[in-house]
Design a protein around this motif. Structure first.
Motif, short mmCIF file in Angstrom:
data_model
loop_
_atom_site.label_atom_id
_atom_site.label_comp_id
_atom_site.label_asym_id
_atom_site.label_seq_id
_atom_site.Cartn_x
_atom_site.Cartn_y
_atom_site.Cartn_z
N GLU A 1 -2.19 11.01 -3.19
CA GLU A 1 -2.55 9.84 -3.98
C GLU A 1 -2.14 8.55 -3.29
O GLU A 1 -1.14 8.51 -2.59
CB GLU A 1 -1.90 9.91 -5.36
CG GLU A 1 -2.50 10.95 -6.28
CD GLU A 1 -1.95 10.86 -7.68
OE1 GLU A 1 -2.75 10.95 -8.64
OE2 GLU A 1 -0.73 10.68 -7.84
N ARG A 2 -2.92 7.50 -3.53
CA ARG A 2 -2.59 6.18 -3.01
C ARG A 2 -2.70 5.16 -4.12
O ARG A 2 -3.61 5.23 -4.97
CB ARG A 2 -3.54 5.77 -1.88
CG ARG A 2 -3.32 6.53 -0.59
CD ARG A 2 -4.23 7.74 -0.49
NE ARG A 2 -5.62 7.34 -0.30
CZ ARG A 2 -6.66 8.08 -0.64
NH1 ARG A 2 -6.48 9.25 -1.21
NH2 ARG A 2 -7.89 7.65 -0.42
N TYR A 3 -1.79 4.22 -4.12
CA TYR A 3 -1.84 3.07 -5.03
C TYR A 3 -1.62 1.80 -4.22
O TYR A 3 -0.73 1.75 -3.38
CB TYR A 3 -0.76 3.16 -6.11
CG TYR A 3 -1.03 4.17 -7.19
CD1 TYR A 3 -1.93 3.88 -8.22
CD2 TYR A 3 -0.37 5.39 -7.21
CE1 TYR A 3 -2.17 4.80 -9.23
CE2 TYR A 3 -0.60 6.32 -8.22
CZ TYR A 3 -1.51 6.02 -9.22
OH TYR A 3 -1.75 6.94 -10.21
N ASP A 4 -2.43 0.79 -4.49
CA ASP A 4 -2.16 -0.55 -3.99
C ASP A 4 -1.59 -1.35 -5.14
O ASP A 4 -2.20 -1.42 -6.21
CB ASP A 4 -3.44 -1.21 -3.48
CG ASP A 4 -3.95 -0.57 -2.19
OD1 ASP A 4 -3.60 0.60 -1.94
OD2 ASP A 4 -4.69 -1.22 -1.46
N SER B 1 -5.47 -0.97 -7.11
CA SER B 1 -6.34 -0.01 -6.44
C SER B 1 -5.71 1.37 -6.52
O SER B 1 -4.48 1.49 -6.52
CB SER B 1 -6.55 -0.41 -4.98
OG SER B 1 -7.34 0.54 -4.29
N THR B 2 -6.53 2.39 -6.58
CA THR B 2 -6.05 3.77 -6.54
C THR B 2 -6.97 4.61 -5.68
O THR B 2 -8.21 4.50 -5.76
CB THR B 2 -5.94 4.36 -7.96
OG1 THR B 2 -5.50 5.73 -7.86
CG2 THR B 2 -7.26 4.31 -8.70
N ASP B 3 -6.38 5.40 -4.82
CA ASP B 3 -7.12 6.27 -3.89
C ASP B 3 -8.18 5.51 -3.10
O ASP B 3 -9.27 6.03 -2.83
CB ASP B 3 -7.74 7.44 -4.65
CG ASP B 3 -6.70 8.40 -5.19
OD1 ASP B 3 -5.56 8.36 -4.69
OD2 ASP B 3 -7.00 9.16 -6.11
N VAL C 1 5.03 3.61 -10.67
CA VAL C 1 3.86 4.48 -10.51
C VAL C 1 4.35 5.82 -9.99
O VAL C 1 5.36 5.89 -9.27
CB VAL C 1 2.82 3.89 -9.54
CG1 VAL C 1 2.19 2.63 -10.13
CG2 VAL C 1 3.43 3.59 -8.18
N LEU D 1 3.41 9.02 -7.73
CA LEU D 1 2.51 9.47 -6.68
C LEU D 1 2.67 10.96 -6.45
O LEU D 1 3.77 11.44 -6.16
CB LEU D 1 2.79 8.73 -5.37
CG LEU D 1 2.35 7.27 -5.30
CD1 LEU D 1 3.51 6.35 -5.65
CD2 LEU D 1 1.81 6.92 -3.92
N VAL E 1 -0.95 -2.94 -10.53
CA VAL E 1 -1.76 -1.96 -9.81
C VAL E 1 -3.18 -2.50 -9.68
O VAL E 1 -3.81 -2.88 -10.68
CB VAL E 1 -1.77 -0.61 -10.54
CG1 VAL E 1 -2.57 0.42 -9.75
CG2 VAL E 1 -0.35 -0.11 -10.78
N ARG F 1 0.86 -1.19 0.00
CA ARG F 1 0.00 0.00 0.00
C ARG F 1 0.90 1.24 0.00
O ARG F 1 1.67 1.44 0.93
CB ARG F 1 -0.93 -0.02 1.21
CG ARG F 1 -1.85 -1.26 1.26
CD ARG F 1 -2.54 -1.37 2.61
NE ARG F 1 -3.35 -2.56 2.73
CZ ARG F 1 -4.66 -2.63 2.48
NH1 ARG F 1 -5.30 -1.54 2.07
NH2 ARG F 1 -5.32 -3.76 2.63
#
Length: 410
Positions: A362-365, A341-343, A356, A358, A339, A318
Motif C-alpha cells: 500500500e501507498r499513501y501520499d 492519494s492512495t496506491d 494511516v 499501511l 491524505v 510519500r
C-alpha cells in the motif's frame, strides 16, 4: 500500430550503452536517486541495477571499476555513531568505504542494489520511457526478477517482472533489460518477485511525477520525503519462513533472565484475537534505518533517518509499505496528516488524520503542515497492531516489543 520491444538477455557481458568495469561486468553506480526528470520528458532514461548479496553493518570499498569483495565489520558505539571493528584501516580508505545498510544495527545478510538497501529511488516524468538493465550477481539458483509495482504495462506485458509468468528469471551472471513507459503518475515501487528476496532488500521507490501542480501542498521533494516502511527480522527471510512452515521446525535459542531455552516461532494476535503475524516482530525500519528495542523498551544505538522541513510549509510525504508480515501504523508526533492519494491515485482530501495504516504494497501520499510548529525534532512512529500486554514475560521476550520509533522529523 503496435511496436514490439526488443528484450535483451545477456550472459556474462555488458550491454550496449552501460559503463563496464573489470572482467566486462557492469560498473556500479552508487547514486541513491536516479532523477530522470533532469532529462527531457521524451528522452529515454537509462538505468543500471547490479543486484548482489552483501552484509548489513559492513563497509565495502567501491573502486573505479568494481566493489571489492572484502568487507569491514562495524558497530554502533553511541547513538548514530559507527565504528569499525578493527583499527588498521587507513583514514584515506575510510573516505571511500560505503555501507549498503545499517538496518537495525544487527549483522545479517541482505540483498543490495548498487551497494544500497533499499535500492535507488527512481523519479520519472509521466509517460517517460525507462530502460532499466538488471544484473544478477546473487549466485541464487532461483534467479531474480523485478516487478514494477503500480505500472500498468499497457503494451509491455513482458516487462511486468513476474518470474515464470511474464519472463524467465534472470539467472546468476545474466542480465535483463526492462523497457516500459512510466505510467500512471503517482507513488509506486519496485521489488523482487522471486522467493523471499523482496523482504531481504531487493526493493525501492518508483515515483512518477505529475505535469500539473496541486494546491494542497507547497513542497514536493520525492528524493527527500519518500518513506519506505518495512518490518525487519533477525534472520534472513528464508530462515524465518522455514521456522514457521517446516515440519522439522528450526528451533531458536532464547535467552531469558531465568535460563536458556529453545522454542519455535509463535503467532501474534490483535486485541480482538485476529491473527497479526506468524513470526514475532523484531524491528521496523524507514528507508533502511531503525532501532531494535529489547524487552525492557530499551533501544540500541542504531542509526535513524531524519527528514528536514522548515516552518509554515505544506510538505508532500510519500509513504510506501513494503513489509513482509506486519501492518504498520504511521504517525508523526504533534502533527495531523491530510491524505491526498492512495496506491498512486489522487483522492478527495481527508484532513486531520491522526495516523494511516499501511499493509504490504500500500501507498499513501500525505500532506504534513508545519504551520505554527515549534522548531524542534518530532518523532515519526511506526507501530504494529499487536496486543502483547497480557502475555507472560518469556513470550513477550520472544515476540519482541510492540512499538518501534525509528525516524525523526526535524
Amino acid at each position: 500500430m503496435q511496436v514490439l520491444l526488443l528484450v535483451t538477455v545477456l550472459v556474462g557481458c555488458c550491454v550496449h550503452g552501460v559503463l563496464c568495469g573489470v572482467d566486462n561486468r557492469p560498473k556500479i553506480d552508487p547514486r541513491k536517486v536516479w532523477d530522470c526528470t533532469e532529462l527531457h520528458p521524451i528522452e529515454t532514461c537509462h538505468i543500471t541495477f547490479v543486484v548482489e548479496s552483501l552484509l548489513s553493518m559492513t563497509f565495502y570499498n567501491i573502486t573505479d571499476h568494481r566493489r571489492e569483495w572484502r568487507g569491514y565489520r562495524a558497530a554502533f558505539t553511541s547513538p548514530g555513531k559507527l565504528s569499525l571493528l578493527r583499527d588498521d584501516v587507513h583514514p584515506s580508505l575510510m573516505e571511500k568505504l560505503v555501507m549498503p545498510a545499517s538496518v537495525d544495527g544487527f549483522f545479517r545478510p541482505i540483498i543490495a542494489i548498487n551497494t544500497q538497501m533499499p535500492g535507488p529511488t527512481i523519479i520519472a516524468h509521466a509517460d517517460q520511457f525507462l530502460s532499466i538493465t538488471v544484473y544478477n550477481e546473487l549466485l541464487d539458483v532461483k534467479g531474480i526478477s523485478v516487478h514494477w509495482h503500480g505500472m500498468h504495462q499497457m503494451g509491455s506485458t513482458r516487462m511486468d517482472g513476474l518470474a515464470y509468468i511474464t519472463q524467465r528469471p534472470i539467472m546468476p551472471f545474466q542480465s535483463f533489460r526492462y523497457q516500459f513507459k512510466a505510467a500512471p503518475v503517482g507513488t509506486h515501487w519496485y521489488h523482487a518477485h522471486t522467493g523471499a528476496q523482496r523482504t531481504d532488500g531487493l526493493l525501492g521507490a518508483l515515483i512518477v511525477k505529475e505535469s500539473t501542480t496541486d494546491n494542497r501542498y507547497t513542497i514536493d521533494l520525492p528524493d527527500q520525503h519518500t518513506l519506505i516502511l518495512t518490518d525487519w527480522f533477525q534472520e534472513a527471510s528464508i530462515e524465518v519462513y522455514q521456522q514457521v512452515q517446516s515440519r522439522v521446525r528450526f528451533w531458536k535459542e532464547m535467552q531469558t533472565k531465568l535460563a536458556t531455552h529453545y522454542t519455535v516461532y509463535k503467532s501474534t494476535f490483535a486485541p480482538d484475537g485476529t491473527l497479526i503475524g506468524y513470526a514475532p516482530f523484531w524491528s521496523a525500519t524507514i528507508n533502511g534505518k531503525g532501532r531494535h528495542y529489547n524487552e525492557n523498551g530499551e533501544a540500541n544505538f542504531a542509526d535513524i533517518s531524519y527528514f528536514n522541513v522548515v516552518p509554515n510549509q505544506k510538505y508532500r510525504f510519500r509513504l510506501i509499505g513494503t513489509q513482509s508480515i506486519y501492518a504498520l501504523r504511521f504517525s508523526i508526533e504533534g502533527h495531523k496528516l491530510m491524505v491526498i492519494s492512495t496506491d498512486g491515485f489522487k483522492i478527495n482530501s481527508i484532513a486531520n488524520v491522526d495516523y494511516v495504516i499501511l499493509h504490504s504494497g500500500e501507498r499513501y501520499d500525505v500532506v504534513v503542515d508545519t504551520s505554527g510548529k515549534d522548531i524542534r525534532d518530532y518523532w515519526i512512529l511506526a507501530e504494529t497492531l499487536e496486543d502483547l500486554t497480557n502475555l507472560p514475560y518469556d513470550i513477550r521476550l520472544e515476540h519482541g516489543l510492540v512499538k518501534n520509533i525509528p525516524n525523526v522529523l526535524r
